[in-house]
Design a protein around this motif. Sequence first.
Motif, PDB file in Angstrom:
ATOM      1  N   ALA A  36      11.899  49.518  74.325  1.00 42.01           N
ATOM      2  CA  ALA A  36      13.325  49.260  74.515  1.00 42.01           C
ATOM      3  C   ALA A  36      14.170  50.329  73.838  1.00 42.01           C
ATOM      4  O   ALA A  36      15.176  50.800  74.390  1.00 42.01           O
ATOM      5  CB  ALA A  36      13.688  47.882  73.964  1.00 42.01           C
ATOM      6  N   ARG A  37      13.777  50.747  72.635  1.00 44.68           N
ATOM      7  CA  ARG A  37      14.553  51.727  71.874  1.00 44.68           C
ATOM      8  C   ARG A  37      14.391  53.149  72.389  1.00 44.68           C
ATOM      9  O   ARG A  37      15.186  54.018  72.048  1.00 44.68           O
ATOM     10  CB  ARG A  37      14.125  51.690  70.398  1.00 44.68           C
ATOM     11  CG  ARG A  37      14.582  50.442  69.655  1.00 44.68           C
ATOM     12  CD  ARG A  37      14.051  50.444  68.233  1.00 44.68           C
ATOM     13  NE  ARG A  37      14.677  49.387  67.432  1.00 44.68           N
ATOM     14  CZ  ARG A  37      14.374  49.140  66.165  1.00 44.68           C
ATOM     15  NH1 ARG A  37      13.448  49.879  65.556  1.00 44.68           N
ATOM     16  NH2 ARG A  37      14.971  48.167  65.518  1.00 44.68           N
ATOM     17  N   TYR A  38      13.371  53.386  73.193  1.00 50.23           N
ATOM     18  CA  TYR A  38      13.042  54.750  73.582  1.00 50.23           C
ATOM     19  C   TYR A  38      14.225  55.461  74.223  1.00 50.23           C
ATOM     20  O   TYR A  38      14.450  56.651  73.986  1.00 50.23           O
ATOM     21  CB  TYR A  38      11.839  54.760  74.528  1.00 50.23           C
ATOM     22  CG  TYR A  38      11.376  56.149  74.856  1.00 50.23           C
ATOM     23  CD1 TYR A  38      10.792  56.943  73.857  1.00 50.23           C
ATOM     24  CD2 TYR A  38      11.551  56.685  76.110  1.00 50.23           C
ATOM     25  CE1 TYR A  38      10.394  58.232  74.129  1.00 50.23           C
ATOM     26  CE2 TYR A  38      11.149  57.982  76.392  1.00 50.23           C
ATOM     27  CZ  TYR A  38      10.565  58.752  75.402  1.00 50.23           C
ATOM     28  OH  TYR A  38      10.181  60.036  75.668  1.00 50.23           O
ATOM     29  N   TRP A  39      14.990  54.752  75.068  1.00 47.11           N
ATOM     30  CA  TRP A  39      16.176  55.341  75.660  1.00 47.11           C
ATOM     31  C   TRP A  39      17.438  54.585  75.254  1.00 47.11           C
ATOM     32  O   TRP A  39      18.297  54.270  76.066  1.00 47.11           O
ATOM     33  CB  TRP A  39      16.062  55.409  77.184  1.00 47.11           C
ATOM     34  CG  TRP A  39      15.488  56.712  77.658  1.00 47.11           C
ATOM     35  CD1 TRP A  39      15.936  57.958  77.344  1.00 47.11           C
ATOM     36  CD2 TRP A  39      14.362  56.907  78.510  1.00 47.11           C
ATOM     37  NE1 TRP A  39      15.158  58.922  77.946  1.00 47.11           N
ATOM     38  CE2 TRP A  39      14.185  58.308  78.676  1.00 47.11           C
ATOM     39  CE3 TRP A  39      13.484  56.042  79.150  1.00 47.11           C
ATOM     40  CZ2 TRP A  39      13.180  58.853  79.458  1.00 47.11           C
ATOM     41  CZ3 TRP A  39      12.485  56.580  79.927  1.00 47.11           C
ATOM     42  CH2 TRP A  39      12.331  57.977  80.073  1.00 47.11           C
ATOM     43  N   GLY A  40      17.542  54.298  73.961  1.00 48.79           N
ATOM     44  CA  GLY A  40      18.776  53.755  73.423  1.00 48.79           C
ATOM     45  C   GLY A  40      18.972  52.272  73.584  1.00 48.79           C
ATOM     46  O   GLY A  40      20.080  51.774  73.386  1.00 48.79           O
ATOM     47  N   GLY A  41      17.930  51.535  73.923  1.00 52.56           N
ATOM     48  CA  GLY A  41      18.030  50.084  74.038  1.00 52.56           C
ATOM     49  C   GLY A  41      17.659  49.393  72.740  1.00 52.56           C
ATOM     50  O   GLY A  41      17.551  50.018  71.681  1.00 52.56           O
ATOM     51  N   GLU A  42      17.446  48.091  72.805  1.00 49.88           N
ATOM     52  CA  GLU A  42      17.083  47.315  71.617  1.00 49.88           C
ATOM     53  C   GLU A  42      16.439  46.008  72.048  1.00 49.88           C
ATOM     54  O   GLU A  42      16.672  45.501  73.163  1.00 49.88           O
ATOM     55  CB  GLU A  42      18.328  47.026  70.770  1.00 49.88           C
ATOM     56  CG  GLU A  42      18.057  46.355  69.429  1.00 49.88           C
ATOM     57  CD  GLU A  42      17.079  47.135  68.567  1.00 49.88           C
ATOM     58  OE1 GLU A  42      15.865  46.897  68.729  1.00 49.88           O
ATOM     59  OE2 GLU A  42      17.527  47.971  67.749  1.00 49.88           O
ATOM     60  N   LEU A  43      15.617  45.484  71.176  1.00 49.15           N
ATOM     61  CA  LEU A  43      15.019  44.164  71.364  1.00 49.15           C
ATOM     62  C   LEU A  43      15.257  43.373  70.087  1.00 49.15           C
ATOM     63  O   LEU A  43      14.899  43.818  69.000  1.00 49.15           O
ATOM     64  CB  LEU A  43      13.516  44.280  71.640  1.00 49.15           C
ATOM     65  CG  LEU A  43      12.733  42.965  71.739  1.00 49.15           C
ATOM     66  CD1 LEU A  43      13.294  42.080  72.843  1.00 49.15           C
ATOM     67  CD2 LEU A  43      11.248  43.240  71.974  1.00 49.15           C
ATOM     68  N   ALA A  44      15.902  42.207  70.219  1.00 50.63           N
ATOM     69  CA  ALA A  44      16.236  41.384  69.053  1.00 50.63           C
ATOM     70  C   ALA A  44      15.856  39.939  69.325  1.00 50.63           C
ATOM     71  O   ALA A  44      15.859  39.475  70.472  1.00 50.63           O
ATOM     72  CB  ALA A  44      17.730  41.482  68.746  1.00 50.63           C
ATOM     73  N   LEU A  45      15.528  39.227  68.257  1.00 48.04           N
ATOM     74  CA  LEU A  45      15.164  37.816  68.346  1.00 48.04           C
ATOM     75  C   LEU A  45      16.114  36.982  67.511  1.00 48.04           C
ATOM     76  O   LEU A  45      16.526  37.387  66.424  1.00 48.04           O
ATOM     77  CB  LEU A  45      13.729  37.586  67.856  1.00 48.04           C
ATOM     78  CG  LEU A  45      12.600  38.324  68.575  1.00 48.04           C
ATOM     79  CD1 LEU A  45      11.261  37.987  67.917  1.00 48.04           C
ATOM     80  CD2 LEU A  45      12.566  37.971  70.053  1.00 48.04           C
ATOM     81  N   ALA A  46      16.453  35.805  68.024  1.00 48.92           N
ATOM     82  CA  ALA A  46      17.234  34.821  67.271  1.00 48.92           C
ATOM     83  C   ALA A  46      16.504  33.490  67.400  1.00 48.92           C
ATOM     84  O   ALA A  46      16.304  32.991  68.509  1.00 48.92           O
ATOM     85  CB  ALA A  46      18.652  34.717  67.824  1.00 48.92           C
TER      86      ALA A  46
END
Length: 409
Positions: free
Chosen positions: A374-384
């Motif tokens: 996800a971060r490779y091209w400026g994304g993100e993965l988050a958990l709540a």
Amino acid sequence: MSATVASAVSSAAASAAATSAAAAAATAAARAAPAVRQLLRHSLRHSPQALRREIARAASHRGTPLTVRELYAFGQRALLAPNATRLHSAQWLHSELPVRLAHRVLELSELPYGLAEMPSVKEVKDMYQNSFCDIVESGRPDTYLEEQNFSEMLTSIRTRHDDVVRLIAKGVIELKEHCGRTSSDLEIRSFLDRFYMSRIGIRVLMSHHLALGDPSPGMAGVINRFCKPSHLIEQAVVATRSLAYQHYGEAPTVEIRGNTQLQFPYIDSHLYLCLFELLKNSLRATVETHRDADVLPPVRCIIADGVEDVTIKISDEGGGFRRSEMKGVWTYLYTTAKLPPKQLLEMEDRIDRTNRPDPIAGFGYGLPLSRLYARYWGGELALASMEGYGTDAYLHLSKLGDKKECLTA
């Protein structure tokens, strides 16, 4: 690809009908190349000192980060001038890949706590050194035939590196047995993030070049102009529900909501990997939490189309997890599987993986690797998480395609 490569492609297209003098020069260079390569092959393969110097020289440069938009534009040019585009792609990769490989070889030689001396890590280092030598020894491809040979070599290198993730994981387990250090150590975890992020980039570049020779509708290399999240979610749902049925005999339904018609340029395989991991975790948690219920609560996927980002939310009622466990979730080799990582990896060594379904819970690499993708091209993965109820996962992807690769060096 990059602006430099793009301009090179334009000039190549303009000079498709080369002059006889240029053709003669190219022929002379091609005849001289084998002798040069043979000399370099001898010095690198048989002189560790020469190899170290060449790796250090390559590592003195930094990699050139690209964007989804640049890769796609370059893939589009390949539809108009396939031979010239593939040749210039090969020439660029011939200078770029050794730089990226050299950085990893140096890092694999200087890891803390003796990790560099673990047998599996040394195997990976040798693998990267061999790939470095293969590319440097091959010489810069200057003809279409040499480009074809170069592409065949890239195919071989990509296959050679298929098992790298598992080998590095095995090396960390070997380190734990050797001195007690684990992937929870900050230095080791930082190395794993850098190394795997670099691996993603190297494979993207090789796969993109190879795909230029086999164009498909809507595709530009590995970039799908019409990447449709809802379609990939449906594919991941089929795969993960099948796994749940194999392991538990039941599986919750998955609801897909939001902008199900959304399409944007992206790499299908990267998005699918993240979706598969998140859905696998949600289905597993839901079944295990509500094992005695008459009806399993559904897992919900919501697709949101923003101005800058595409966000996919995956919500479950699988009981959630404690806040104190959050750091562990992103740690490599952290797993809730019944078998410890070492035993799972030993099973992987003994079993033919080509004819066996993926395990419902692996050796703890799914989430941290998905976050890297996800971060490779400026994304993100988050958990709540809401302990006692469920978990929401937020997968953010750059919609504009203008974020450069996240290169470590």
